[in-house]
Design a protein around this motif. Structure first.
Motif, PDB file in Angstrom:
ATOM      1  N   ARG A  66       0.840  -1.197   0.000  1.00  9.50           N
ATOM      2  CA  ARG A  66       0.000   0.000   0.000  1.00  9.50           C
ATOM      3  C   ARG A  66       0.875   1.247   0.000  1.00  9.50           C
ATOM      4  O   ARG A  66       1.926   1.289   0.625  1.00  9.50           O
ATOM      5  CB  ARG A  66      -0.905  -0.007   1.233  1.00  9.50           C
ATOM      6  N   MET A  67       0.439   2.274  -0.696  1.00  8.91           N
ATOM      7  CA  MET A  67       1.196   3.511  -0.812  1.00  8.91           C
ATOM      8  C   MET A  67       0.630   4.595   0.094  1.00  8.91           C
ATOM      9  O   MET A  67      -0.585   4.665   0.320  1.00  8.91           O
ATOM     10  CB  MET A  67       1.194   3.990  -2.264  1.00  8.91           C
ATOM     11  N   GLN A  97       5.323  10.107  -2.238  1.00  6.57           N
ATOM     12  CA  GLN A  97       4.417   8.957  -2.300  1.00  6.57           C
ATOM     13  C   GLN A  97       5.276   7.712  -2.147  1.00  6.57           C
ATOM     14  O   GLN A  97       6.062   7.383  -3.036  1.00  6.57           O
ATOM     15  CB  GLN A  97       3.649   8.948  -3.624  1.00  6.57           C
ATOM     16  N   VAL A  98       5.135   7.032  -1.010  1.00  6.72           N
ATOM     17  CA  VAL A  98       6.045   5.944  -0.667  1.00  6.72           C
ATOM     18  C   VAL A  98       5.280   4.710  -0.208  1.00  6.72           C
ATOM     19  O   VAL A  98       4.142   4.809   0.259  1.00  6.72           O
ATOM     20  CB  VAL A  98       7.014   6.377   0.455  1.00  6.72           C
ATOM     21  N   PRO A  99       5.896   3.517  -0.315  1.00 10.70           N
ATOM     22  CA  PRO A  99       5.279   2.321   0.249  1.00 10.70           C
ATOM     23  C   PRO A  99       5.063   2.480   1.751  1.00 10.70           C
ATOM     24  O   PRO A  99       5.886   3.062   2.456  1.00 10.70           O
ATOM     25  CB  PRO A  99       6.304   1.221  -0.048  1.00 10.70           C
ATOM     26  N   VAL A 118      15.346  13.407  -7.370  1.00  8.40           N
ATOM     27  CA  VAL A 118      16.333  12.435  -6.898  1.00  8.40           C
ATOM     28  C   VAL A 118      16.157  11.118  -7.657  1.00  8.40           C
ATOM     29  O   VAL A 118      15.131  10.884  -8.297  1.00  8.40           O
ATOM     30  CB  VAL A 118      16.190  12.175  -5.382  1.00  8.40           C
ATOM     31  N   ASN A 119      17.185  10.248  -7.550  1.00 10.28           N
ATOM     32  CA  ASN A 119      17.091   8.938  -8.207  1.00 10.28           C
ATOM     33  C   ASN A 119      17.406   7.789  -7.255  1.00 10.28           C
ATOM     34  O   ASN A 119      17.787   6.702  -7.680  1.00 10.28           O
ATOM     35  CB  ASN A 119      18.010   8.881  -9.435  1.00 10.28           C
ATOM     36  N   SER A 120      17.261   8.043  -5.952  1.00  8.63           N
ATOM     37  CA  SER A 120      17.433   6.968  -4.980  1.00  8.63           C
ATOM     38  C   SER A 120      16.375   7.112  -3.896  1.00  8.63           C
ATOM     39  O   SER A 120      15.975   8.233  -3.540  1.00  8.63           O
ATOM     40  CB  SER A 120      18.830   6.991  -4.355  1.00  8.63           C
ATOM     41  N   ILE A 121      15.927   5.973  -3.361  1.00 12.04           N
ATOM     42  CA  ILE A 121      14.901   5.986  -2.325  1.00 12.04           C
ATOM     43  C   ILE A 121      15.411   6.673  -1.064  1.00 12.04           C
ATOM     44  O   ILE A 121      14.668   7.390  -0.385  1.00 12.04           O
ATOM     45  CB  ILE A 121      14.445   4.548  -2.006  1.00 12.04           C
ATOM     46  N   GLU A 122      16.685   6.451  -0.727  1.00  7.05           N
ATOM     47  CA  GLU A 122      17.244   7.081   0.460  1.00  7.05           C
ATOM     48  C   GLU A 122      17.157   8.600   0.357  1.00  7.05           C
ATOM     49  O   GLU A 122      16.740   9.286   1.298  1.00  7.05           O
ATOM     50  CB  GLU A 122      18.708   6.652   0.643  1.00  7.05           C
ATOM     51  N   SER A 123      17.541   9.150  -0.794  1.00  2.00           N
ATOM     52  CA  SER A 123      17.484  10.606  -0.989  1.00  2.00           C
ATOM     53  C   SER A 123      16.046  11.096  -1.033  1.00  2.00           C
ATOM     54  O   SER A 123      15.744  12.201  -0.575  1.00  2.00           O
ATOM     55  CB  SER A 123      18.209  10.987  -2.284  1.00  2.00           C
ATOM     56  N   TYR A 124      15.166  10.278  -1.578  1.00  2.00           N
ATOM     57  CA  TYR A 124      13.741  10.628  -1.674  1.00  2.00           C
ATOM     58  C   TYR A 124      13.153  10.834  -0.280  1.00  2.00           C
ATOM     59  O   TYR A 124      12.506  11.843   0.013  1.00  2.00           O
ATOM     60  CB  TYR A 124      13.035   9.491  -2.405  1.00  2.00           C
ATOM     61  N   GLN A 125      13.422   9.886   0.614  1.00  2.69           N
ATOM     62  CA  GLN A 125      12.906   9.988   1.973  1.00  2.69           C
ATOM     63  C   GLN A 125      13.601  11.109   2.746  1.00  2.69           C
ATOM     64  O   GLN A 125      12.969  11.806   3.554  1.00  2.69           O
ATOM     65  CB  GLN A 125      13.067   8.648   2.689  1.00  2.69           C
ATOM     66  N   ALA A 126      14.900  11.282   2.502  1.00  2.00           N
ATOM     67  CA  ALA A 126      15.631  12.347   3.182  1.00  2.00           C
ATOM     68  C   ALA A 126      15.112  13.720   2.771  1.00  2.00           C
ATOM     69  O   ALA A 126      15.017  14.634   3.607  1.00  2.00           O
ATOM     70  CB  ALA A 126      17.126  12.235   2.881  1.00  2.00           C
ATOM     71  N   ALA A 127      14.768  13.882   1.498  1.00  2.00           N
ATOM     72  CA  ALA A 127      14.234  15.159   1.020  1.00  2.00           C
ATOM     73  C   ALA A 127      12.899  15.461   1.673  1.00  2.00           C
ATOM     74  O   ALA A 127      12.605  16.617   2.019  1.00  2.00           O
ATOM     75  CB  ALA A 127      14.090  15.125  -0.502  1.00  2.00           C
ATOM     76  N   CYS A 128      12.087  14.433   1.863  1.00  2.37           N
ATOM     77  CA  CYS A 128      10.813  14.621   2.548  1.00  2.37           C
ATOM     78  C   CYS A 128      11.054  15.035   3.994  1.00  2.37           C
ATOM     79  O   CYS A 128      10.438  15.982   4.503  1.00  2.37           O
ATOM     80  CB  CYS A 128       9.990  13.342   2.482  1.00  2.37           C
ATOM     81  N   ALA A 129      11.964  14.343   4.679  1.00  2.40           N
ATOM     82  CA  ALA A 129      12.254  14.658   6.078  1.00  2.40           C
ATOM     83  C   ALA A 129      12.798  16.070   6.232  1.00  2.40           C
ATOM     84  O   ALA A 129      12.575  16.726   7.256  1.00  2.40           O
ATOM     85  CB  ALA A 129      13.256  13.648   6.640  1.00  2.40           C
TER      86      ALA A 129
END
Length: 301
Positions: free
Chosen positions: A162-163, A240-242, A222-233
């Motif tokens: 689920r997202m 939009q994440v799992p 970004v092109n990595s999940i780690e950076s994606y979540q860090a940018a949100c934080a």
């Protein structure tokens, strides 16, 4: 060294692209590993590996031989365990791959308790956001999030993730919380692309049983999940994440789930592995365990 051992050495060198790393993983001197492969090449009458100062990689003949050797070694492993007690300790090495966020937040925290039950096992965990080559890179199994396109692989569907639409508390304090799709015109999206330079898809949402994309502005791609979540934080926009990837942060209150009526399409999750007549028991047991670990985060297939 007998032929079977030489094949095991060659397979490790092909997988790790290094005589040094292969020798270390097998607990032997590098010179012995090199000699074993040379003797195997002499026996077969063909060069199996391209050797340079920077890298070792299979030749065309070496790749074809490696694929057959993988099956042969798996068959030998299976034959050796045919008449063993099913409760006998698992042995050997596992090589697996999964998304980095899944490894960090869901799997690795529980890996210690599983390995404690199987102390004779060793495991290599690759965790990156790229799509690995299961056969060429020698993985026993891969957790794949998204659709599996390779018809040459076996895919064991585990369910769908689920997202969530999420933003940091700091972002919402500054920009306000969007309550409708129209509100997104005043907000930013953290853009995720597989390859930088490609066009981001925007905010995905359901309508009439289908999913559409709403273009949104954003200050970072970004092109990595780690950076994606860090940018949100860091308060740089909405993501939009799992659900599993942000579960801990949402529970702790660091992230806030927003627009709950407009989730992106659930992402299928599968265990993927190469076609084989007989999978080693350690691989089967590991896949059953992974399915159990991920079950709380997945909707039924």
């Amino acid at each position: 060294m007998d032929q079977l051992q030489a094949m095991q050495v060659f397979a490790r060198v092909a997988e790790l692209s290094s005589f040094t790393r292969a020798a270390d993983s097998l607990g032997m001197p590098k010179a012995s590993a090199s000699t074993a492969v040379q003797e195997l090449e002499a026996l077969l009458g063909t060069r199996l590996l391209h050797r340079t100062t920077r890298r070792v990689q299979p030749t065309q003949d070496g790749q074809a031989f490696y694929e057959r050797v993988r099956d042969l070694l798996a068959d030998v492993d299976e034959m050796q365990s045919m008449f063993r007690d099913g409760n006998e300790a698992l042995r050997g090495r596992l090589r697996v791959d999964m998304p980095s966020s899944m490894a960090r937040s869901m799997v690795v925290p529980r890996l210690g308790e599983w390995l404690a039950q199987h102390p004779a096992l060793e495991i290599e965990v690759s965790s990156s956001d790229r799509r690995v080559d299961v056969v060429r890179e020698g993985f026993d199994c891969v957790v794949r999030v998204g659709h599996v396109a390779e018809s040459s692989l076996v895919a064991r569907r585990l369910g769908a993730m689920r997202m969530l639409n999420c933003a940091s508390r700091g972002y919402l304090e500054q920009h306000g919380e969007p309550l409708t799709l129209d509100d997104l015109a005043r907000h930013r999206l953290v853009h995720y692309v597989t390859n930088l330079g490609t066009r981001p898809e925007g905010f995905e949402y359901p309508v009439d049983g289908e999913y559409r994309n709403l273009p949104m502005t954003g200050v970072i791609t970004v092109n990595s999940i780690e950076s994606y979540q860090a940018a949100c934080a860091a308060g740089l926009g909405i993501v939009q994440v799992p659900a599993g990837a942000m579960h801990a942060q949402v529970e702790a209150g660091a992230m806030v789930e927003i627009l709950k009526d407009f989730p992106a399409e659930p992402m299928p999750v599968s265990l993927v592995y190469a076609h084989r007549r007989n999978l080693p028991r350690r691989v089967k047991v590991f896949m059953d365990w992974i399915e159990e670990v991920l079950r709380p985060y997945l909707d039924a297939p």
